[in-house]
Every structure is written in C-alpha cells, then in structure tokens.
Design an enzyme around this catalytic site. Sequence first.
Site, short mmCIF file in Angstrom:
data_model
loop_
_atom_site.label_atom_id
_atom_site.label_comp_id
_atom_site.label_asym_id
_atom_site.label_seq_id
_atom_site.Cartn_x
_atom_site.Cartn_y
_atom_site.Cartn_z
N ARG A 22 0.81 -1.22 0.00
CA ARG A 22 0.00 0.00 0.00
C ARG A 22 0.84 1.27 0.00
O ARG A 22 0.33 2.36 -0.23
CB ARG A 22 -0.96 -0.03 1.22
CG ARG A 22 -2.05 -1.07 1.09
CD ARG A 22 -2.73 -1.37 2.43
NE ARG A 22 -1.94 -2.30 3.26
CZ ARG A 22 -2.30 -2.74 4.47
NH1 ARG A 22 -3.43 -2.31 5.02
NH2 ARG A 22 -1.54 -3.58 5.14
N ASP A 112 6.22 -1.73 11.33
CA ASP A 112 5.47 -0.58 10.81
C ASP A 112 4.62 0.10 11.88
O ASP A 112 3.70 0.85 11.57
CB ASP A 112 4.61 -0.99 9.62
CG ASP A 112 3.50 -1.97 9.99
OD1 ASP A 112 3.53 -2.52 11.10
OD2 ASP A 112 2.60 -2.18 9.14
N ASN A 179 -6.67 -4.46 17.13
CA ASN A 179 -5.42 -5.10 17.49
C ASN A 179 -4.26 -4.20 17.04
O ASN A 179 -4.16 -3.85 15.88
CB ASN A 179 -5.37 -6.45 16.76
CG ASN A 179 -4.00 -7.10 16.82
OD1 ASN A 179 -3.25 -6.92 17.77
ND2 ASN A 179 -3.68 -7.88 15.78
C1 UD1 Z 1 -1.63 -6.50 11.19
C2 UD1 Z 1 -2.56 -7.43 11.99
C3 UD1 Z 1 -3.81 -6.62 12.37
C4 UD1 Z 1 -3.41 -5.40 13.17
C5 UD1 Z 1 -2.38 -4.54 12.42
C6 UD1 Z 1 -1.84 -3.49 13.36
C7 UD1 Z 1 -2.21 -9.70 11.15
C8 UD1 Z 1 -2.74 -10.79 10.31
N1 UD1 Z 1 -2.91 -8.57 11.17
O1 UD1 Z 1 -2.33 -6.13 10.01
O2 UD1 Z 1 -4.69 -7.45 13.13
O3 UD1 Z 1 -4.57 -4.61 13.44
O4 UD1 Z 1 -1.28 -5.36 11.99
O5 UD1 Z 1 -0.96 -2.61 12.74
O6 UD1 Z 1 -1.20 -9.89 11.80
N2 UD1 Z 1 5.05 -8.97 7.95
C9 UD1 Z 1 6.00 -9.95 7.89
N3 UD1 Z 1 5.78 -11.05 7.13
C10 UD1 Z 1 4.62 -11.21 6.43
C11 UD1 Z 1 3.65 -10.21 6.50
C12 UD1 Z 1 3.88 -9.11 7.28
O7 UD1 Z 1 7.07 -9.83 8.50
O8 UD1 Z 1 4.49 -12.22 5.74
C13 UD1 Z 1 5.32 -7.77 8.75
C14 UD1 Z 1 5.20 -6.49 7.94
O9 UD1 Z 1 6.46 -6.14 7.40
C15 UD1 Z 1 4.72 -5.49 8.97
C16 UD1 Z 1 3.96 -6.33 9.97
O10 UD1 Z 1 4.35 -7.67 9.75
O11 UD1 Z 1 5.81 -4.85 9.60
C17 UD1 Z 1 2.45 -6.21 9.80
O12 UD1 Z 1 2.10 -6.57 8.48
P1 UD1 Z 1 0.95 -5.83 7.69
O13 UD1 Z 1 0.82 -6.50 6.37
O14 UD1 Z 1 1.18 -4.39 7.70
O15 UD1 Z 1 -0.32 -6.20 8.59
P2 UD1 Z 1 -1.67 -5.39 8.76
O16 UD1 Z 1 -2.53 -5.63 7.58
O17 UD1 Z 1 -1.39 -3.99 9.11
CA CA Z 2 0.44 -2.76 9.21
#
Ligand code: UD1
Ligand code: CA
Length: 490
Positions: A22, A112, A179
């Site tokens: 995004r 993030d 969350n």
């Molecule tokens: C996630 C949470 C959501 C929460 C939100 C808060 C999950 C499924 N959802 O959603 O409930 O409200 O954060 O900010 O956890 N990342 C990895 N590996 C992956 C995917 C993501 O390391 O395969 C890391 C990303 O780099 C990021 C963090 O995890 O730093 C969160 O990932 P993101 O895709 O932003 O999750 P959200 O959709 O924001």
């Molecule tokens: Ca996020």
Amino acid sequence: MTDNALDASLAVVILAAGQGTRMRSSLPKVLHRIGGRPLVGHVLDTARDLAPAHVVVVVRHERDLVAEAVLGVSDEVVVVDQDEIPGTGRAVEVALRHLRDFEGDVLVLSGDVPLLDADALTPFLAAHRAASSAATLLSAVLDDPTGYGRVLRDETGAVAQIVEQKDATAEQAAVREVNAGVYLFQAGPLRAELERVGTDNAQGEKYLTDVIGMLRADAYEVAASIVADVTSVMGVNDRVQLSEAARVLNARTVRKWQLAGVTVQDPASTWIDVTATLAPDVTVLPHTQILRATVIGEGAVVGPDTTLEDCEVGAGATVRRSDATLAVIGERASVGPFAYLRPGTQLGARGKIGTFVETKNSTIGEGSKVPHLSYIGDTTIGRGVNLGAGAITANYDDIAKHRTEIGDEVHSGSHNVFVAPVRIGDGAKTGAGAVIRKDVPAGALALSVAPQRNVEGWVENHRPGTGAAEAAARARSAEKADDVAQEESH
Ligand code: UD1
Ligand code: CA
C-alpha cells in the site's frame, strides 16, 4: 530496567518482512523514514530500551536493504529470513526457530508501528507477567478502525479472537477495539499453536492473529491491554499514515525540547529529527528543519525558513533563512539571511556568512566576515578578515580543485576574484574589482585593474538621437550654466 541488566526471560521479535504494497514504493515500507530514522529503526530503539536477551528481526522483501539498515543500528540483532509462506504468523514461526531453547516471554513488535516506546511497553510487560497469561495483546479503541484487525470479546468481556478487516462480517467490522499488532506470548504455547495455523482466509496468509483464538479454544488465558494514547499504536501502511505518524512523532519531539527550555514559536511548521540536540534557551522560528545529528548551543536563534542537517551551531549564534549541511557555526556567529553552507564549512566565533553567500569546504576564522554575494570554496580565511561584496574564490580550473589561503586581518575590495591556488598574506588589502592570480605578500595592496579611461562625448557622437545622448546633452548644458553662474558670482 537498567541499561546493562538484560532481561533474560524476554525475547523481542520484530516483523519486517512484508513488502508494504500500500506504500506503492520501490523502498521497503519499514525503511521509509520519520523523525530522521527508518520506521524499523524506531522499533529497534524501543526493543533495545527494554534490554531483552534476544532481538530477532524477520526480513524477506528487499532483505539485504532491510538487513543492512537493521544491523547498522545494532549488530547484536539476529536477522532471520522468512520463506515463501506469507503472513505474520509465519514470520513469528521462523523467528522462533532461532529461539529454540527460549522459554520466556516473546514480545512481538511490528516494523510498521513506530511510535510505541518502552515507557508504554513496560506496564504492558508487567501486566502480562503478573497475570501469567499465555498471551497479552495491546489494543486500542479507535473512532475509525478501518484497516486494523478487530478484537472480539465473549459475553464475559474476555478476548475471544481477532478477525482481520478483510475477513470480518459487517457486525464484526463495526467493533472499534483494534489489534495494535503488538503482543506478548509465552514461548511454549505460541510455538505449539503456530504449527497448526492455516492459511484459509481472505489473504491466504498464516495470520499471527489466529493464535489468539486458538489459545482461547485450548483454554489458555488471553488478555488485552487497552492503550490510553491511541497515537502510540498507529500503524503505517500507506503514505497518508506515514505523514500522520511523522507529525505525531514530531509533535512529541518538539514538546520534549520545549519542556527542556527551547522556545519553538510554531510547532506545526518546525521539524526536529529525533537525533538532534538543542540546548536551553535556543529559539526556533517558524518553517525550520533541524535534521540528523544537528547540535544547537545555548541561546542560539535558528530560523525562520532554515534547514540544518548534521550541523553544529554555537551558543548565541543566529541562522536566518538559510540552508546548511555538515557545517560548524561558531559561538555568536551570524549566518544569512539567504546563505547556503555546504559540507566542510567552519565559521569561527563571531564570524559572519551573510546574504546570498555560498560556502563549501572552507574555514572562516574568528570574527571574519563574508557579508554579501560571494562564493567561498576550498578556502582558509584567518581572523578579523573582511571580504568585500561579491568575493569569488575560483577554486576549479576545469581539471582540479585548488585552495585559496587568506591570512589574518585581510580586507578585500568589492568584487574580487581569487584564482586558486593563491595566498593572501596577513594584513594585505586588495582593490575593488581585482582579479588576484598571484600571491599577495603580507601588508601589500594588490591592484589588478587597468586604469580607467573616459572617452568624452562618446555617446552623443556614436548614439545620436537616443535617450542617453539627450540626457548627456542636458547634463552638459546644466554643467555649463552652473559654471557661468559661478563665474558671475565671483
Ligand atoms: C496486522 C494485523 C492486524 C493489526 C495490524 C496493526 C495480522 C494478520 N494482522 O495487520 O490485526 O490490526 O497489523 O498494525 O497480523 N510482515 C512480515 N511477514 C509477512 C507479512 C507481514 O514480517 O508475511 C510484517 C510487515 O512487514 C509489517 C507487519 O508484519 O511490519 C504487519 O504486516 P501488515 O501486512 O502491515 O499487517 P496489517 O494488515 O497492518
Ligand atoms: Ca500494518
């Protein structure tokens, strides 16, 4: 927690493997900067403040770039690669492989979510340990919960599960408790549940959030701490949120310095990186950016409209409407308005770099002044020097850069060119318009301009009928009339 006592039963896992779709960026999301530091850098800082026994950062997208940034902050961090299975659950699962024998508490932070500091996490950790919960998550109640996972509670008010926005029913999506993406888990139950997390959801990912519902189903204690300050758990998913997080962080930083004795006239237009240092009684005027490792001394006045990057500004100095990088500005010195100080500029105490002056890789001694319209590059200037308006050091001959050396107490005329390499001795003077190609001995007056010759009547002879010729004719007849009148009066 004191600086040196490690918390042996705490491990921190930082999730930084996602692409950040995004953001629509070629730069990985966690490397976008706020407050002068990448998002993940802020999270690493928070982790370090908690003094955990282990810090594991999970990477995948642009892994080399992210790993380099992470290891640049601390070489005690372990960088772990996520495989092709996507999702936050998978990310934690691969991190745990590097914490095989660890049986304490695992704090999961998102790369993030940059604004959460150790002060907010310390009571969270204490509550988790006091309750001996298998998991404690940080939640926030938002007016607009869009984009976040929702925290669903059972009829007793206990946390039941988390449902992602994309998987939520309309009724679930209406829940405003979200969350934060920050959790504490007991390592054992977390390890066991993660193995069983599937990918049957809207995004086809292994969600870490599923562990919450699974622990509950297995009769573990799960708790949620609701944060009071919702800004501390802001997640950055797009560039709108990036600028919002930057503004919140900046407001915090400005407030911190205000409480420490700095006058900031307009916090909204003042940007101070977390790495800058300001002494008491500094005044910062509107539209000013104080960036990187800039240090500003007591009583200095900076701004308006000024950018300082990696600069040192001495006590009592003033810098107005100017731009400076890697420059040292001495005590009570004055810069601007409209000066451009490039790397390697060193201005001595009570010195001046004035209006429309550019400097680079140059030392300007104590009390020395370059007041107007000048370029000073690769130059050493002694003490008590005054360079006339329009001084230019010609430091580049198309092949190489050369130095100009100007001694103490030198005064140059207006509009001089110093053709480097060249030396001007102590106390020397130069005439207006001089082009200084040869060294000037101490105490000499250097003149390089040919004597002026006036060709009388040239305009009327060569440009008859022009406005200039008419003006000249009028001036000459007025002069004549004056002369006649003066003769008559004698
Ligand atoms: C996630 C949470 C959501 C929460 C939100 C808060 C999950 C499924 N959802 O959603 O409930 O409200 O954060 O900010 O956890 N990342 C990895 N590996 C992956 C995917 C993501 O390391 O395969 C890391 C990303 O780099 C990021 C963090 O995890 O730093 C969160 O990932 P993101 O895709 O932003 O999750 P959200 O959709 O924001
Ligand atoms: Ca996020």
